[in-house]
Motif scaffolding. Sequence first.
Motif, short mmCIF file in Angstrom:
data_model
loop_
_atom_site.label_atom_id
_atom_site.label_comp_id
_atom_site.label_asym_id
_atom_site.label_seq_id
_atom_site.Cartn_x
_atom_site.Cartn_y
_atom_site.Cartn_z
N ARG A 14 0.82 -1.20 0.00
CA ARG A 14 0.00 0.00 0.00
C ARG A 14 0.86 1.26 0.00
NH1 ARG A 14 -2.74 -0.90 4.20
NH2 ARG A 14 -2.07 0.69 5.67
N VAL A 15 1.95 1.23 0.77
CA VAL A 15 2.85 2.39 0.78
C VAL A 15 3.44 2.60 -0.61
CG1 VAL A 15 4.96 3.39 1.76
CG2 VAL A 15 3.42 2.05 3.21
N CYS A 16 3.88 1.52 -1.23
CA CYS A 16 4.47 1.62 -2.57
C CYS A 16 3.43 2.11 -3.58
CB CYS A 16 5.04 0.27 -3.00
SG CYS A 16 6.40 -0.31 -1.95
N GLY A 17 2.22 1.55 -3.51
CA GLY A 17 1.16 1.98 -4.40
C GLY A 17 0.84 3.46 -4.22
N TYR A 18 0.88 3.91 -2.98
CA TYR A 18 0.65 5.33 -2.68
C TYR A 18 1.73 6.17 -3.34
CZ TYR A 18 0.31 9.61 0.18
OH TYR A 18 0.20 10.90 0.60
N TYR A 19 2.97 5.73 -3.27
CA TYR A 19 4.07 6.50 -3.83
C TYR A 19 4.04 6.54 -5.35
CZ TYR A 19 8.05 8.99 -1.95
OH TYR A 19 8.89 9.98 -1.51
N PHE A 20 3.57 5.44 -5.95
CA PHE A 20 3.46 5.39 -7.40
C PHE A 20 2.21 6.10 -7.91
CE2 PHE A 20 6.09 1.38 -6.94
CZ PHE A 20 7.24 1.96 -7.45
N ASP A 24 -4.73 5.95 -2.59
CA ASP A 24 -4.60 6.88 -1.48
C ASP A 24 -3.97 6.16 -0.30
OD1 ASP A 24 -5.69 9.08 -2.79
OD2 ASP A 24 -7.75 8.45 -2.31
N ALA A 25 -3.74 6.90 0.78
CA ALA A 25 -3.09 6.31 1.95
C ALA A 25 -3.89 5.16 2.55
CB ALA A 25 -2.84 7.38 3.00
N ASP A 26 -5.22 5.17 2.38
CA ASP A 26 -6.05 4.09 2.93
C ASP A 26 -6.19 2.92 1.96
OD1 ASP A 26 -7.69 5.09 0.96
OD2 ASP A 26 -9.34 5.66 2.31
N GLY A 27 -5.52 3.01 0.79
CA GLY A 27 -5.57 1.93 -0.18
C GLY A 27 -6.62 2.11 -1.26
N SER A 28 -7.44 3.16 -1.18
CA SER A 28 -8.48 3.39 -2.19
C SER A 28 -7.82 3.75 -3.52
CB SER A 28 -9.40 4.53 -1.77
OG SER A 28 -10.01 4.25 -0.53
N PRO A 29 -8.26 3.13 -4.62
CA PRO A 29 -7.67 3.44 -5.93
C PRO A 29 -7.80 4.93 -6.26
CG PRO A 29 -9.07 1.50 -6.06
CD PRO A 29 -9.30 2.11 -4.71
N THR A 30 -6.79 5.45 -6.92
CA THR A 30 -6.79 6.86 -7.27
C THR A 30 -6.04 7.06 -8.56
OG1 THR A 30 -6.23 9.09 -6.50
CG2 THR A 30 -4.67 7.35 -5.99
N THR A 31 -6.23 8.20 -9.16
CA THR A 31 -5.45 8.57 -10.34
C THR A 31 -4.52 9.71 -9.96
OG1 THR A 31 -7.23 10.06 -11.04
CG2 THR A 31 -7.20 7.84 -11.99
N GLY A 32 -4.04 9.68 -8.73
CA GLY A 32 -3.17 10.74 -8.23
C GLY A 32 -1.86 10.82 -8.99
N ARG A 33 -1.13 11.87 -8.72
CA ARG A 33 0.12 12.14 -9.41
C ARG A 33 1.19 11.16 -8.96
NH1 ARG A 33 3.06 18.05 -9.17
NH2 ARG A 33 5.09 17.48 -10.04
N GLY A 34 1.76 10.43 -9.89
CA GLY A 34 2.86 9.52 -9.59
C GLY A 34 4.13 10.00 -10.26
N GLY A 35 5.08 9.11 -10.44
CA GLY A 35 6.32 9.47 -11.10
C GLY A 35 6.15 9.56 -12.61
N ARG A 36 7.18 10.07 -13.27
CA ARG A 36 7.11 10.26 -14.73
C ARG A 36 7.64 9.05 -15.49
NH1 ARG A 36 8.75 15.07 -12.35
NH2 ARG A 36 7.42 16.87 -12.76
N CYS A 37 8.22 8.07 -14.78
CA CYS A 37 8.75 6.85 -15.41
C CYS A 37 9.80 7.17 -16.48
CB CYS A 37 7.63 6.01 -16.00
SG CYS A 37 6.59 5.22 -14.74
N ALA A 93 2.52 10.37 5.72
CA ALA A 93 1.30 9.56 5.72
C ALA A 93 1.42 8.28 6.54
CB ALA A 93 0.91 9.21 4.28
N PHE A 94 2.62 7.69 6.59
CA PHE A 94 2.78 6.37 7.21
C PHE A 94 3.84 6.32 8.32
CE2 PHE A 94 1.44 5.70 2.78
CZ PHE A 94 0.30 4.95 2.96
N GLY A 95 4.68 7.34 8.42
CA GLY A 95 5.73 7.33 9.43
C GLY A 95 7.06 6.90 8.87
N ALA A 96 8.13 7.25 9.59
CA ALA A 96 9.49 7.01 9.11
C ALA A 96 9.80 5.52 8.97
CB ALA A 96 10.49 7.67 10.06
N GLY A 97 9.46 4.75 10.00
CA GLY A 97 9.79 3.32 9.97
C GLY A 97 9.17 2.61 8.79
N THR A 98 7.88 2.83 8.58
CA THR A 98 7.19 2.18 7.47
C THR A 98 7.76 2.63 6.13
OG1 THR A 98 5.17 2.02 8.79
CG2 THR A 98 4.93 1.79 6.41
#
Length: 336
Positions: A14-20, A24-37, A93-98
């Motif tokens: 979920r953290v990785c999906g959020y970053y890409f 969203d942080a709760d795992g809900s699908p989104t079309t948010g801004r990711g990297g440019r690849c 969104a998730f904390g340093a450790g995560t």
Amino acid sequence: MEAAVAPLPAALARVCGYYFGWCDADGSPTTGRGGRCLQATMVLLTAEATGTDPHDALPAAVAVEFLHNVSLLHDDVVDQDSIRRGRPTALAAFGAGTSVVAGDALWAAAFDAVLHSGSPAVLQAVTELNTTVSALIHTAGREVLFDRTPAQEIPLSDYLAVCGAKGGALLGVSAVLSALLTEGDLNTAHLLRRAAHHAGTAWQAVNDLENIWGDETLVGKPCYQDLRAGKNTLPVILAAQHDPAVVPELTTLLGDPPHTRDALKAAARLLEDAGGRARAEAVSRQHLEMALTQLTATSLPAPVRADLEDLLNFTVTRTVRPRPSGPRSQTHGAGD
């Protein structure tokens, strides 16, 4: 990329999906801004440039994109950044450790992608990947040293070497990994790596500029971020070495945090008046031109070369060059 993330523990996926930008942080699908690849694009274009099947290069594309995002996940923790790509960082969104563990998980997944590619050159590919990771870690250490050194005492050549390594390392190894996994022409791949080094230097110069004067909406980060963090980036180094008299005033403006927006704005104006902005822009233009010059020395088919030029241009300028309409094979003439 989604298939390679799926085997990770659900919380880390979920953290990785959020970053890409997939959720969203709760795992809900989104079309948010990711990297440019950009790195993945270099992998696939290199396959085309060397006459091999881009599909065979997909493991390399996944690996370099994962490692790029590893570096961002870890950088956000080191720098304590709260905003990236226009929304809270994984740290916020998730904390340093995560965030750190998610980055480590992506790191392992990057190597898994190459190891399971089935390529006869897998050992050489993994070696290239590991050498690049080691270079990035070394570069991060040098950046920390720069921030502890007076700007006027940092050799410009040393800082530009770090710019090339930081901005160009993954873009450059993308070309080499592509050729290795697809058994493409390594001479062409190494030429593209050299072009990527110059493009990386240009990109890092632009990034240093964006992190002071950039449009927050476009950059996805707060304005004056590097000034707020007290970083000795290229505009600061160039201003301090061109006009040492600015250093005491800059030190006063950027004294103990928290910094007021007025103080940050005044510091940015001081750097601009001392030539830091214009000189950094000149460095970026120079190295972008050097990157594009590398491509003109090749015998690549014109359409592929044009795509690579567009990639390097976009990497640095964030703008897309207008193209004539029509099929790609007709967009540019035959090989020249």
